[in-house]
Structures are given as structure tokens and as C-alpha cells.
Design an enzyme around this catalytic site. Structure first.
Site, PDB file in Angstrom:
ATOM      1  N   GLU A   8       3.354  -4.156 -10.076  1.00  0.00           N
ATOM      2  CA  GLU A   8       1.994  -3.663  -9.846  1.00  0.00           C
ATOM      3  C   GLU A   8       1.929  -2.141  -9.880  1.00  0.00           C
ATOM      4  O   GLU A   8       0.941  -1.577 -10.316  1.00  0.00           O
ATOM      5  CB  GLU A   8       1.468  -4.173  -8.502  1.00  0.00           C
ATOM      6  CG  GLU A   8       0.031  -3.790  -8.218  1.00  0.00           C
ATOM      7  CD  GLU A   8      -0.572  -4.563  -7.054  1.00  0.00           C
ATOM      8  OE1 GLU A   8      -1.500  -4.029  -6.425  1.00  0.00           O
ATOM      9  OE2 GLU A   8      -0.125  -5.689  -6.787  1.00  0.00           O
ATOM     10  N   LYS A   9       3.009  -1.497  -9.408  1.00  0.00           N
ATOM     11  CA  LYS A   9       3.030  -0.040  -9.331  1.00  0.00           C
ATOM     12  C   LYS A   9       4.372   0.485  -9.831  1.00  0.00           C
ATOM     13  O   LYS A   9       5.388  -0.213  -9.783  1.00  0.00           O
ATOM     14  CB  LYS A   9       2.826   0.430  -7.889  1.00  0.00           C
ATOM     15  CG  LYS A   9       1.574  -0.082  -7.200  1.00  0.00           C
ATOM     16  CD  LYS A   9       1.486   0.485  -5.791  1.00  0.00           C
ATOM     17  CE  LYS A   9       0.380  -0.177  -4.990  1.00  0.00           C
ATOM     18  NZ  LYS A   9       0.745  -1.537  -4.545  1.00  0.00           N
ATOM     19  N   ASP A 104       2.157  -7.365  -6.366  1.00  0.00           N
ATOM     20  CA  ASP A 104       2.224  -7.503  -4.909  1.00  0.00           C
ATOM     21  C   ASP A 104       1.941  -8.949  -4.522  1.00  0.00           C
ATOM     22  O   ASP A 104       1.229  -9.672  -5.241  1.00  0.00           O
ATOM     23  CB  ASP A 104       1.204  -6.580  -4.236  1.00  0.00           C
ATOM     24  CG  ASP A 104       1.653  -5.123  -4.265  1.00  0.00           C
ATOM     25  OD1 ASP A 104       2.803  -4.857  -4.684  1.00  0.00           O
ATOM     26  OD2 ASP A 104       0.850  -4.246  -3.885  1.00  0.00           O
ATOM     27  N   ASP A 106      -0.022 -10.920  -3.001  1.00  0.00           N
ATOM     28  CA  ASP A 106      -1.325 -11.326  -2.498  1.00  0.00           C
ATOM     29  C   ASP A 106      -2.200 -11.703  -3.686  1.00  0.00           C
ATOM     30  O   ASP A 106      -1.758 -11.675  -4.839  1.00  0.00           O
ATOM     31  CB  ASP A 106      -1.966 -10.223  -1.652  1.00  0.00           C
ATOM     32  CG  ASP A 106      -2.109  -8.903  -2.413  1.00  0.00           C
ATOM     33  OD1 ASP A 106      -2.012  -8.915  -3.654  1.00  0.00           O
ATOM     34  OD2 ASP A 106      -2.315  -7.861  -1.762  1.00  0.00           O
ATOM     35  N   TYR A 329       6.403  -5.576   3.137  1.00  0.00           N
ATOM     36  CA  TYR A 329       5.087  -5.494   2.481  1.00  0.00           C
ATOM     37  C   TYR A 329       3.968  -5.413   3.518  1.00  0.00           C
ATOM     38  O   TYR A 329       3.827  -6.296   4.371  1.00  0.00           O
ATOM     39  CB  TYR A 329       4.891  -6.714   1.588  1.00  0.00           C
ATOM     40  CG  TYR A 329       3.563  -6.759   0.885  1.00  0.00           C
ATOM     41  CD1 TYR A 329       3.267  -5.834  -0.116  1.00  0.00           C
ATOM     42  CD2 TYR A 329       2.602  -7.705   1.224  1.00  0.00           C
ATOM     43  CE1 TYR A 329       2.040  -5.870  -0.761  1.00  0.00           C
ATOM     44  CE2 TYR A 329       1.378  -7.750   0.581  1.00  0.00           C
ATOM     45  CZ  TYR A 329       1.101  -6.823  -0.408  1.00  0.00           C
ATOM     46  OH  TYR A 329      -0.113  -6.856  -1.042  1.00  0.00           O
TER      47      TYR A 329
END
Length: 640
Positions: A8-9, A104, A106, A329
Site C-alpha cells: 500500500e505504501k 494494509d 483492512d 498495525y
């Protein structure tokens, strides 16, 4: 054979690459491992919902006649600033043999990568065979463990569908209602944009309604009766009158007696009269250590302890997670751990001792062989509670605020290895002239885990665990009422919201839902917004100057108040949005379909548009010097 990990990052991508075979080769937009596998990254969402004019040029002009705008075929478009990285991923997706979603853990992390993979033209077979890498700890040992334990990505499709439904509902609701309210505001002479959001507007409504409730509050007296009692052996104690059902017409909603004459009659009836003990109970009770932190619980704790805003706590947590790798996280809504984490207890507690001297002192009295209720596989979903990692040194030096938040997380973890809080709960029920009087006593037996929370438990202990000692009596014993005392008190206004109490309201939104049927359908844990979005939405309301701060208190601005009081209750109250949140959760749990949810959203939207068309925003300023309300260009609609 090339496996493509999409994080994601960039920070997560670097941590992931370090867990792959060396040597690593850094390229423009991706990292190649020694075995040929590649790690690339998004920069948050690379794609966004297309604006209305993409569907039809006529929507460039805001007119009521166009509403509601509902796309027949939804479109995503690349974000301008990240088109280059999207091109890198598109090329790699075509080359990859296997695609791994490393977003992530979620809903947003799931869809963020899944939508990019689909947009980049991955074949049906690649999408069907994609894998999922669940990383909750950015230290290399934990990342390696995640890489070696990949899951089928298809198992997480419901999470992505739920996130997709959320994004489209936000677009439909936020865009249409913002356009409509802004146009209606212009009819009343208001020149600014009246931003409406599925979550932000009910949050503003909570604050406005609380402010108005306080403003209009009128303190009223209520009365209690205390009986001064004496046993046959001369021991004295007090009992508080418990009104019977016959007194209900003279009581308020919180069962407080509001008629002084009634209380005085009770005193007249019991003065000098004999009474009888009708019930004696004495129970040893235990209170386990509090559960571990979810993000909202941690934000509430930090707000209470240090006055930190929700956004500040989230930012600090991201630093502790990404930069220092000291916590797991952070955007978690879970307060439990999987049982396998029991294997990490020694490593985690050793790291805590190395990072924080204050926490190390707490560990000296911990029993690491204890197993509290937080280790429960059935309570853990996509992610677990926020806890310290096994890393024993930060990257650089922790700031004062980072140290404070880390110590909160560490203390909550350490508390799981402390004894339960034990106390003796004693109660005597005494009957005098047909009236019931209750006497209570609580004695601390063992402070247990509360020794870790001296500042918070001290005041509570003082109020609940008094120095009063009740006499040794048994059922049937006769006592004498020496006198009755009238205690006159006054009702207090509700308190203004603070960061802590507003977050608490959002996580337990069922308390503020007015519709009885919706309240029944909601669990107490259903919240308004998600762990990841609440802080940002609250900050958005401050930036738009709908909310203002006065010390620790949060108040609505004049514009915020006038906006909410003009809107229909269905928009300003949390009922509809809370139900939507519950339904989105049902989608992720496979108990509700995407289509039935979206159909419901469309139906509600059409009804609301018809209602708001008849609303006049009277009272809003016709001119304002505040830049937030003077946007000349059409704004980017923030869906939440």
C-alpha cells in the site's frame, strides 16, 4: 516465474523487500529481490471515483434538475500525481506470474490493491489465483512469517466488496447532497459551499445537538432520603431510600424524585421508627484487566491522559509502526490477539523493557505465565489489537509524544500479566415503614492490574470504595431509625464533547440513534465511520470551520449550528448512517449483498433529495470573510 508483491505504501514495500532473498536491486518504482520476485507499491489510492462530468459534460454545471446523479456504469480514473507509479505497476502486472496483495490489513487496504490490479488489465486467472500477504508488524521476522504464510486473496473478496460499497455510497450521498444543499443555500443568499457527508454531517449533528442541549438546559432539583440507622448493639450505618414503583409519577427519566413533599413525607414516616434487615449480601468480585487497544480506544486513552487529538494519535501511531517498527498495525478495530501470539510474549516483553524504562519497572511484577482473556482466536478478524513489537530499539530517538503513546500501548499489554482486581461487595437492605433503604460497602482485596493505572483508578476508588464499614447483621435483625436526612441536589447539564468523548460517541453510536427499530438492529459496538477514517473526518470538520476548539472542549461554529438546524433530521442524526455502517459490516461478513445495499442507498437518496428541495437555509450569512466558504471553483467533493 515472478511473484509480484503490491504494497500500500513505499515504507511497507521496503520492509517487505528486506524479508526477500538478497541481493536487492532498487529500480524506479519497484524493488527486485535476488530470486526474481518484485515488490512495488501504491501511494495510497492510485485511483479515484470519476467526477460527474466524466459521465456527462452537462454535469459540470450544478443544477437541481440533474439530481440525483447516479452512474449506470461506475468509472475509476488515475490520480494525476501518481500516474507514473500506476504505469510501473501496470507493466509489472503483465509480467507477473503470481500477484500478491500486500495492502494494509483492512477493507481499504484490500480494495486499494485489488482495484489497481483489475484496472491494470490482469487476466481473470491471475486475479483468481492472486494471494494475500497480511503484515501487521513491520519488523523483518514478522514480515518473513507473513510472506511464508500467504493466503488466497479470494478469501478476502468480501472485504473489498464492502469497501467498494462504502466508496460508492459516499460518492452518491456526498456529491448529490453537497450540490443540492449548496444550491439551496445560494437561494437564501449564502455564497459558500455547504459540504454534506454520510459520516461528517451526523458527527457535526452530534456536536450541534449537544451544544444546543447545554444552551437550553435548565437545572432542576431532585431529592434523596438518607436514613441514619442503629443496630441493637449500638453500631450505626446509613441507608439510601429506594423509591417504589408507586413513586414513578414523581420521578424523572433517570428515576430521581423531583417532588420535595414526597421526600419529606418519607422522612416523617421513618423518623424514630424501628426497621428490619430484609436482605444481606456479601460477594467477592473480580475484574479482569482491560482489553488491549483498538485504534479508537487508544485515541480515547491518549485524549484523556494527554489531551491529544484523534488525528495526532493516529499520526504518532503511524510513525511508531512505519518508522520505528515498535508497534503493530495501528488502524485496528480489534482488542484481542490470536493464541499463537503467546509464543511471542518473552520477546515482546524483553523489547518493552529495552525501549521504555517506565514500562520495564511495570514488568518487574508481571507474571508472564498468565493467560488473560485477550488471547482468543474467535475474536480476531483481519487484524488483531495494537501491541508492542519485539523490536527493542527505535529508529532514532522517540519524541516525547511518541514515548507517551508507546507507553500507553505497552502498559495495556503488561496489564494482561497482572492479577485481577478483587474486591468485596457488601449490601444491606433495610425496611422501615414499608420503605426500602440500601446500604453498600466495597472493600479492596487486591488492587492487581489497577496498580498500573494509579491516576485513573484513584478517583474511582475514592468514590466507589469508601471508608464506610457496615455492621455485621443478619436477615430479621431489628434496627432503629434515629433520623432521616433530606439531600437536595440539582441536575447537571451534559458536558461539551472533547476528543475522548466524541470518539467514544462514534464508537458506541447506538446510544445516540433515535429510531427504535434501528437501535434494536445495531450492536453497541457498531460505530460511525471506521477506525481509519474517524480522525480524518473530525479534522475535516475543523478545517471547514464547522467545529471549533475552546480549550479541550469541542463546539460547533455558528455556520455549523445553522446548517444542522436547517437540515432534515434524517441527514443530521446518525440513524441512517449507523445502519449503513452495520450493513457494510454485514457485506464483509457475507450476510448481505452489495446490490441490496446500494439499492437501499439509492432509494434513501431519492427521498432525501425530494425533502431537501423544500428546505430554505435561513440564517446562514449572506457574505463571509472566511476563505473556507469563498471557493469560486467547484470543490472536490469529499464523500465522507
Amino acid at each position: 516465474m515472478m511473484k509480484l508483491f503490491i504494497a500500500e505504501k513505499p515504507s511497507l514495500a521496503r520492509a517487505l523487500a528486506e524479508a526477500l532473498p538478497k541481493p536487492l536491486k532498487t529500480n524506479d518504482g519497484y524493488i527486485e529481490a535476488g530470486n526474481g520476485d518484485i515488490v512495488t507499491w501504491c501511494v495510497g489510492h492510485l485511483l479515484e471515483q470519476a467526477e460527474p462530468e466524466v459521465y456527462d459534460e452537462k454535469y459540470k454545471k450544478w443544477t437541481i434538475e440533474h439530481l440525483p446523479i447516479i452512474p449506470s456504469q461506475w468509472q475509476l480514473k488515475p490520480k494525476t500525481k501518481t500516474k507514473k507509479q500506476l504505469a510501473v505497476i501496470k507493466k509489472l502486472v503483465k509480467q507477473a506470474t503470481t500477484i500478491v496483495n500486500a495492502g494494509d490489513i483492512d477493507r481499504e487496504g484490500q480494495i486499494l490493491v485489488d482495484e489497481v490490479v483489475a484496472y491494470c488489465g490482469a487476466s481473470k486467472s491471475k486475479i483468481a489465483n492472486a494471494q494475500r500477504c497480511l503484515i501487521s508488524d513491520m519488523n523483518i521476522a514478522a514480515v518473513k512469517k507473513a510472506v511464508n504464510n500467504l493466503k488466497p486473496n479470494r478469501d478476502y473478496i468480501p472485504l473489498a466488496i464492502s469497501a467498494l460499497a462504502r466508496a460508492r455510497a459516499d460518492w452518491l450521498y456526498g456529491l448529490n447532497m453537497t450540490r443540492l444543499c449548496t444550491l439551496q443555500g445560494q437561494k437564501s443568499g449564502y455564497q459558500g459551499v455547504l459540504s454534506i457527508g454520510r459520516v461528517q454531517t451526523p458527527i457535526l449533528g452530534l456536536v450541534v445537538n449537544r451544544d444546543l442541549e447545554i444552551k437550553n438546559f435548565m437545572s432542576k432539583p431532585f431529592y434523596e432520603v438518607i436514613a441514619n440507622l442503629e443496630t441493637n448493639s449500638g453500631e450505626k450505618y446509613k441507608g439510601k431510600w429506594k423509591p417504589s414503583e408507586a413513586c414513578l409519577p414523581y420521578m424523572d427519566d433517570e428515576n430521581r424524585v423531583v417532588l420535595r413533599e414526597l421526600a419529606m413525607k418519607v422522612i416523617e414516616r421513618i423518623n424514630g421508627q424501628s426497621g428490619k434487615v430484609v436482605k444481606v449480601t456479601q460477594n467477592k468480585k473480580q475484574q479482569p484487566a482491560p482489553l488491549l487497544y483498538s485504534l479508537s480506544d487508544l485515541q480515547i486513552a491518549a485524549a484523556k491522559a494527554y489531551g491529544m487529538s484523534a488525528q495526532k494519535v493516529l499520526d504518532i501511531c503511524q510513525q511508531l509502526y512505519e518508522k520505528h517498527k515498535l508497534i503493530t498495525y495501528p488502524r485496528s478495530d480489534c482488542q484481542y490477539l490470536p493464541k499463537e501470539h503467546l509464543n511471542d510474549v518473552l520477546a515482546v516483553t524483553k523489547a518493552i523493557s529495552a525501549v521504555s524504562r517506565k514500562s520495564a519497572d511495570m514488568l518487574k511484577h508481571a507474571d508472564l505465565k498468565m493467560k488473560s482473556r485477550v488471547w482468543n482466536d474467535n475474536k480476531v478478524g483481519a487484524h488483531h489489537a495494537i501491541i508492542p513489537t519485539s523490536k527493542n530499539k527505535p529508529t532514532g530517538v522517540l519524541s516525547v509524544d511518541e514515548e507517551k503513546v508507546y507507553e500507553l500501548v505497552a502498559r495495556q499489554y503488561i496489564a494482561q500479566f497482572y492479577p485481577t482486581f478483587e474486591f468485596l461487595d457488601k449490601q444491606i437492605n433495610t425496611e422501615i415503614s414499608s420503605g426500602l433503604f440500601i446500604s453498600k460497602q466495597k472493600d479492596i482485596i487486591n488492587n492487581g492490574w489497577k496498580n498500573l493505572f494509579p491516576s485513573s483508578s484513584k478517583s474511582k476508588n475514592q468514590s466507589e470504595f469508601s471508608v464506610v464499614n457496615l455492621p455485621e447483621v443478619k436477615v430479621g435483625d431489628l434496627v432503629q431509625c434515629l433520623s432521616g436526612d433530606l439531600i437536595e441536589k440539582n441536575t447537571s447539564a451534559p458536558k461539551n464533547f472533547t476528543d475522548a468523548t466524541l470518539l467514544g460517541a462514534l464508537t458506541g453510536i447506538a446510544r445516540f440513534v433515535t429510531d427504535v427499530e434501528i437501535k434494536k438492529a445495531l450492536r453497541e459496538t457498531d460505530g460511525l465511520g471506521t477506525e481509519a477514517t474517524r480522525a480524518g473526518i473530525i479534522e475535516l470538520l475543523f478545517k471547514r470551520e464547522y467545529l471549533i476548539r475552546k480549550g479541550k472542549e469541542i463546539h460547533a461554529s455558528d455556520v455549523g449550528v445553522k446548517l444542522i438546524t436547517a437540515l432534515p433530521l434524517q441527514i443530521s442524526q446518525p440513524d441512517m448512517t449507523a445502519m449503513w455502517e452495520s450493513q457494510l459490516e454485514s457485506i464483509s461478513m457475507r450476510s448481505m449483498s452489495y446490490q441490496s445495499f446500494i439499492d437501499g442507498v439509492k432509494g434513501s437518496l431519492e427521498l432525501l433529495i425530494d425533502e431537501v428541495k423544500n428546505i430554505n437555509f435561513i440564517g446562514l450569512p449572506t457574505q463571509t470573510s472566511k476563505k473556507v466558504y469563498q471557493r469560486k471553483a467547484k470543490p472536490r467533493v469529499v464523500k465522507k
